[in-house]
Design an enzyme around this catalytic site. Structure first.
Site, PDB file in Angstrom:
ATOM      1  CG  ASP A  27     -98.765  98.947 126.169  1.00 12.18           C
ATOM      2  OD1 ASP A  27     -98.408  98.683 125.004  1.00 12.18           O
ATOM      3  OD2 ASP A  27     -99.525  99.895 126.439  1.00 12.18           O
ATOM      4  CG  ASN A  75    -102.291  92.570 119.801  1.00  9.52           C
ATOM      5  OD1 ASN A  75    -101.895  91.989 120.802  1.00  9.52           O
ATOM      6  ND2 ASN A  75    -102.441  93.885 119.784  1.00  9.52           N
TER       7      ASN A  75
END
Ligand code: FPP
Length: 247
Positions: A27, A75
């Site tokens: 991330d 996503n």
């Protein structure tokens, strides 16, 4: 940290207590890029370089399973250009790394519904899985169109199907054989979960498997994640007292 310091740090790792399975939520690519006034895809590009490095570092440390969260079921909500950029990177990664991955005896597996990926990345992923299927030094398990909740619901549906077909009796379903219905069938639960970028959450990652996993969080963004951070995570992990609910 310079090379010498990194080697010193590495020497602190107890080679007799290496986690068998390390999972990483990669991330911070977007924020890394934003801080540099770069497009988000530049962050992902840099993140891919860290994937290449960390796979090598993990393999050298004799880690048996490395799970990477590359693309979640959520996503797809991102802008089209970013999704396309990520898919392109996946293709680029396989095309440039597959020979080395094979040479290093690494097996590529995935978790998530890869049938929903666009054709080119899907085919490249399938090629990588097929080409590396007999490798046995380390499994590189990539989360693609992966979500922990989705995985659990899929497992329940598959169990119901098997009950209906008489392959398993309802009373024989337990927490052990439930694992066989997850994407990670045959892979032990992660020992260590690493999440960089300062976020302290699971983001739908390996929800079932992570019950007794040790967590390691760090503020640095994934594109800045170097081998020394990986060593630090392992050294910290080795100080933990894992009781699995016992005493
Ligand atoms: C999260 O950062 C990262 C991703 C959604 C993608 C991860 C992909 C890579 C590291 C590159 C490709 C991977 C492989 C296996 C070839 P973010 O975009 O959510 O960052 P932010 O929270 O700072 O916006």
């Amino acid at each position: 940290m310079n090379k010498k310091e990194s080697i010193e740090l590495k020497s602190k790792i107890d080679i007799n207590n290496i986690p068998s399975h390390v999972a990483i939520i990669m991330d911070g690519n977007g924020r890394w890029a934003k801080e540099r006034f770069l497009p988000r895809t530049a962050g992902h590009q840099e993140g891919m370089k860290r994937v290449i490095e960390i796979v090598e570092v993990a393999e050298k440390l004799n880690i048996k399973y490395l799970s990477l969260y590359a693309f979640s079921t959520e996503n797809w909500k991102r802008p089209k250009e970013e999704i396309e950029g990520l898919m392109k990177l996946l293709v680029q990664y396989i095309r440039s790394e597959l020979n080395k991955i094979c040479k290093n005896n690494i097996r590529i597996q995935t978790m998530g519904d890869i049938s929903k990926l666009p054709e080119t990345p899907r085919k490249e992923v399938e090629r990588a899985i097929e080409k590396t299927k007999n490798n046995n030094k380390m499994v590189l398990n990539i989360g693609l169109n992966y979500g922990g909740r989705d995985e659990i619901v899929r497992a329940v549906k598959n169990i119901l199907e098997d009950v209906k077909m008489g392959k398993i009796n309802e009373k024989d379903i337990n927490t052990k054989n439930f694992s066989n219905y997850l994407y990670t069938n045959g892979i032990p639960d992660p020992d260590l979960l690493i999440r960089p970028s300062g976020e302290l959450r699971l983001s739908n990652f390996m929800l079932y498997q992570i019950a007794y996993t040790e967590f390691w969080f760090s503020d640095i963004y994934w594109p800045d994640f170097k081998e020394e951070h990986f060593y630090k995570a392992i050294i910290d992990y080795q100080k933990r007292d894992r009781r699995f609910g016992g005493i």
